[in-house]
Design a protein around this motif. Structure first.
Motif, PDB file in Angstrom:
ATOM      1  N   VAL A  95      27.039  34.742  59.394  1.00  0.00           N
ATOM      2  CA  VAL A  95      27.698  34.099  60.531  1.00  0.00           C
ATOM      3  C   VAL A  95      29.126  33.784  60.127  1.00  0.00           C
ATOM      4  N   ASP A  96      30.090  34.354  60.854  1.00  0.00           N
ATOM      5  CA  ASP A  96      31.516  34.195  60.525  1.00  0.00           C
ATOM      6  C   ASP A  96      31.797  34.511  59.059  1.00  0.00           C
ATOM      7  N   HIS A  97      31.191  35.590  58.570  1.00  0.00           N
ATOM      8  CA  HIS A  97      31.413  36.068  57.195  1.00  0.00           C
ATOM      9  C   HIS A  97      31.004  35.022  56.144  1.00  0.00           C
ATOM     10  N   GLY A  98      30.107  34.137  56.517  1.00  0.00           N
ATOM     11  CA  GLY A  98      29.648  33.121  55.580  1.00  0.00           C
ATOM     12  C   GLY A  98      28.561  33.647  54.659  1.00  0.00           C
ATOM     13  N   LYS A  99      27.857  32.724  54.025  1.00  0.00           N
ATOM     14  CA  LYS A  99      26.829  33.119  53.076  1.00  0.00           C
ATOM     15  C   LYS A  99      25.656  33.788  53.802  1.00  0.00           C
ATOM     16  N   PRO A 100      24.937  34.691  53.135  1.00  0.00           N
ATOM     17  CA  PRO A 100      23.818  35.390  53.780  1.00  0.00           C
ATOM     18  C   PRO A 100      22.724  34.422  54.218  1.00  0.00           C
ATOM     19  N   GLN A 101      22.212  34.661  55.408  1.00  0.00           N
ATOM     20  CA  GLN A 101      21.125  33.855  55.957  1.00  0.00           C
ATOM     21  C   GLN A 101      19.827  34.657  55.944  1.00  0.00           C
ATOM     22  N   PRO A 102      18.689  34.003  55.635  1.00  0.00           N
ATOM     23  CA  PRO A 102      17.419  34.738  55.495  1.00  0.00           C
ATOM     24  C   PRO A 102      16.682  34.941  56.818  1.00  0.00           C
ATOM     25  N   TYR A 103      17.409  35.087  57.924  1.00  0.00           N
ATOM     26  CA  TYR A 103      16.762  35.175  59.232  1.00  0.00           C
ATOM     27  C   TYR A 103      15.824  36.377  59.319  1.00  0.00           C
ATOM     28  N   LEU A 104      16.231  37.511  58.780  1.00  0.00           N
ATOM     29  CA  LEU A 104      15.411  38.719  58.895  1.00  0.00           C
ATOM     30  C   LEU A 104      14.125  38.591  58.090  1.00  0.00           C
ATOM     31  N   ARG A 105      14.250  38.105  56.878  1.00  0.00           N
ATOM     32  CA  ARG A 105      13.052  37.950  56.034  1.00  0.00           C
ATOM     33  C   ARG A 105      12.051  37.015  56.698  1.00  0.00           C
ATOM     34  N   LYS A 106      12.530  35.914  57.234  1.00  0.00           N
ATOM     35  CA  LYS A 106      11.627  34.959  57.880  1.00  0.00           C
ATOM     36  C   LYS A 106      11.023  35.543  59.154  1.00  0.00           C
ATOM     37  N   SER A 107      11.807  36.316  59.894  1.00  0.00           N
ATOM     38  CA  SER A 107      11.280  36.915  61.123  1.00  0.00           C
ATOM     39  C   SER A 107      10.178  37.923  60.812  1.00  0.00           C
ATOM     40  N   ARG A 108      10.382  38.728  59.782  1.00  0.00           N
ATOM     41  CA  ARG A 108       9.339  39.692  59.395  1.00  0.00           C
ATOM     42  C   ARG A 108       8.066  38.988  58.951  1.00  0.00           C
ATOM     43  N   ALA A 109       8.220  37.933  58.147  1.00  0.00           N
ATOM     44  CA  ALA A 109       7.051  37.184  57.690  1.00  0.00           C
ATOM     45  C   ALA A 109       6.314  36.545  58.857  1.00  0.00           C
ATOM     46  N   GLU A 110       7.067  36.046  59.820  1.00  0.00           N
ATOM     47  CA  GLU A 110       6.467  35.423  61.002  1.00  0.00           C
ATOM     48  C   GLU A 110       5.655  36.444  61.796  1.00  0.00           C
ATOM     49  N   ALA A 111       6.185  37.653  61.954  1.00  0.00           N
ATOM     50  CA  ALA A 111       5.467  38.693  62.693  1.00  0.00           C
ATOM     51  C   ALA A 111       4.166  39.061  61.983  1.00  0.00           C
ATOM     52  N   ARG A 112       4.190  39.105  60.658  1.00  0.00           N
ATOM     53  CA  ARG A 112       2.958  39.411  59.918  1.00  0.00           C
ATOM     54  C   ARG A 112       1.914  38.321  60.121  1.00  0.00           C
ATOM     55  N   ARG A 113       2.340  37.074  60.158  1.00  0.00           N
ATOM     56  CA  ARG A 113       1.394  35.979  60.392  1.00  0.00           C
ATOM     57  C   ARG A 113       0.773  36.095  61.783  1.00  0.00           C
ATOM     58  N   VAL A 114       1.597  36.412  62.765  1.00  0.00           N
ATOM     59  CA  VAL A 114       1.087  36.551  64.137  1.00  0.00           C
ATOM     60  C   VAL A 114       0.044  37.662  64.197  1.00  0.00           C
ATOM     61  N   ARG A 115       0.336  38.777  63.565  1.00  0.00           N
ATOM     62  CA  ARG A 115      -0.605  39.898  63.590  1.00  0.00           C
ATOM     63  C   ARG A 115      -1.943  39.504  62.955  1.00  0.00           C
ATOM     64  N   ARG A 116      -1.879  38.836  61.796  1.00  0.00           N
ATOM     65  CA  ARG A 116      -3.128  38.435  61.133  1.00  0.00           C
ATOM     66  C   ARG A 116      -3.970  37.542  62.032  1.00  0.00           C
ATOM     67  N   VAL A 117      -3.332  36.585  62.680  1.00  0.00           N
ATOM     68  CA  VAL A 117      -4.073  35.648  63.525  1.00  0.00           C
ATOM     69  C   VAL A 117      -4.721  36.373  64.702  1.00  0.00           C
ATOM     70  N   LEU A 118      -3.963  37.174  65.402  1.00  0.00           N
ATOM     71  CA  LEU A 118      -4.496  37.832  66.597  1.00  0.00           C
ATOM     72  C   LEU A 118      -5.619  38.807  66.241  1.00  0.00           C
ATOM     73  N   GLU A 119      -5.472  39.537  65.139  1.00  0.00           N
ATOM     74  CA  GLU A 119      -6.496  40.523  64.772  1.00  0.00           C
ATOM     75  C   GLU A 119      -7.794  39.865  64.314  1.00  0.00           C
ATOM     76  N   ARG A 120      -7.756  38.605  63.908  1.00  0.00           N
ATOM     77  CA  ARG A 120      -8.998  37.904  63.560  1.00  0.00           C
ATOM     78  C   ARG A 120      -9.916  37.765  64.772  1.00  0.00           C
ATOM     79  N   TYR A 121      -9.321  37.713  65.960  1.00  0.00           N
ATOM     80  CA  TYR A 121     -10.095  37.384  67.153  1.00  0.00           C
ATOM     81  C   TYR A 121     -10.256  38.541  68.135  1.00  0.00           C
ATOM     82  N   CYS A 122      -9.507  39.646  67.955  1.00  0.00           N
ATOM     83  CA  CYS A 122      -9.538  40.659  69.013  1.00  0.00           C
ATOM     84  C   CYS A 122     -10.293  41.931  68.638  1.00  0.00           C
ATOM     85  N   GLY A 123     -10.424  42.254  67.351  1.00  0.00           N
ATOM     86  CA  GLY A 123     -11.188  43.440  66.967  1.00  0.00           C
ATOM     87  C   GLY A 123     -10.437  44.748  67.044  1.00  0.00           C
TER      88      GLY A 123
END
Length: 287
Positions: A194-222
């Motif tokens: 952001v404005d050439h500042g220090k790197p932010q871990p937004y992408l890493r956290k977003s990917r991890a969040e998507a993996r958590r969502v997938r694990r939860v939903l697949e536990r219940y849907c088959g």
């Protein structure tokens, strides 16, 4: 014929086996790239073919070994009951931040002092985030006309949440909003600046969040559930992203409507099933 000799010739991108007479005259050759035999001296056709037969590709290559069967998918868990207090469909955008501000935020006097001293506080970032989530929530609500369902502020363990969860015919999208008023944002393959500042871990956290969502939903849907992470920036001046970023979708707030026409990933009955799973607060308790 015992006098025929096989020699290897590799040059100019070719890979050949030549059949030669004792005096070095070539009578045939095999192109090892294509498996094609070329006869140069017809009177030696039979002998040359017999000499090359062991090098010819098999007409019937051996079948590959059978793949081991995939492990059976665990049976879907039974869904918990849906009580009104556990129905995430009733949540407004930014609920988690609103609750934090109410329970942990400053009182009127402290807010006045901060304003008087013009000092930036953690609560200011919460308020900015809340405004961003509300605005993105309004944009996502428009997608309901195209068969999409949206949930807001989905709670996860350790006092974190998913800003928005979008479920529809184009798949499942876990959406993270970031508000940076009047800032330039650059999105690389792994970091955000952001404005050439220090790197932010937004992408890493977003990917991890998507993996958590997938694990939860697949536990219940088959069945397998494709979940794509999404970053949405609010109030920024300019967004620049590298073209090689393919696994995370990145938008400015008004551009999230680009998700509306996506189709062909989930059938209508799957969309409804996943929504009924995701709206239940207890399913996220062990995400």
């Amino acid at each position: 014929m015992s006098e025929l000799k096989i020699t290897v010739w590799k040059r100019y991108g070719h890979d050949r086996l030549y059949v030669n007479l004792p005096n070095g005259v070539a009578v045939a050759f095999l192109d090892r790239h294509t498996g094609e035999v070329t006869i140069l001296r017809d009177e030696y056709r039979t002998a040359a073919t017999q000499a090359l037969v062991q090098y010819l590709p098999s007409a019937d290559p051996p079948a590959p070994p059978p793949r081991p069967p995939a492990p059976p998918r665990p049976a879907p868990r039974p869904l918990p009951e849906l009580g009104r207090e556990d129905d995430l469909a009733l949540r407004e955008p930014g609920k988690a931040l609103r609750d934090k501000l109410r329970d942990e935020g400053p009182g009127p006097v402290e807010r006045f002092v901060d304003l008087l001293l013009r000092r930036e506080t953690e609560w200011d970032s919460w308020r900015k985030g809340l405004a961003g989530e509300k605005r993105v929530g309004r944009e996502l609500r428009r997608l309901s006309a195209d068969g999409w369902f949206v949930l807001h502020s989905v709670p996860l363990p350790r006092d974190v949440d998913i800003d928005h969860l979008l479920i529809g015919p184009g798949g499942v999208f876990s959406i993270n909003t970031k508000r940076h008023p009047d800032k330039d944002v650059w999105v690389g393959d792994d970091v955000v600046k952001v404005d050439h500042g220090k790197p932010q871990p937004y992408l890493r956290k977003s990917r991890a969040e998507a993996r958590r969502v997938r694990r939860v939903l697949e536990r219940y849907c088959g069945f397998e559930v494709p979940v794509t992470p999404v970053l949405v920036f609010v109030d920024i001046r300019h967004l620049d992203k590298v073209p090689t970023l393919l696994d995370v979708r990145v938008y400015e707030e008004r551009a999230v409507s680009a998700l509306a026409p996506l189709r062909g990933v989930l059938r209508p009955e799957q969309v409804r099933q996943l929504y009924e799973i995701a709206r239940r607060k207890p399913v996220w308790e062990n995400a």
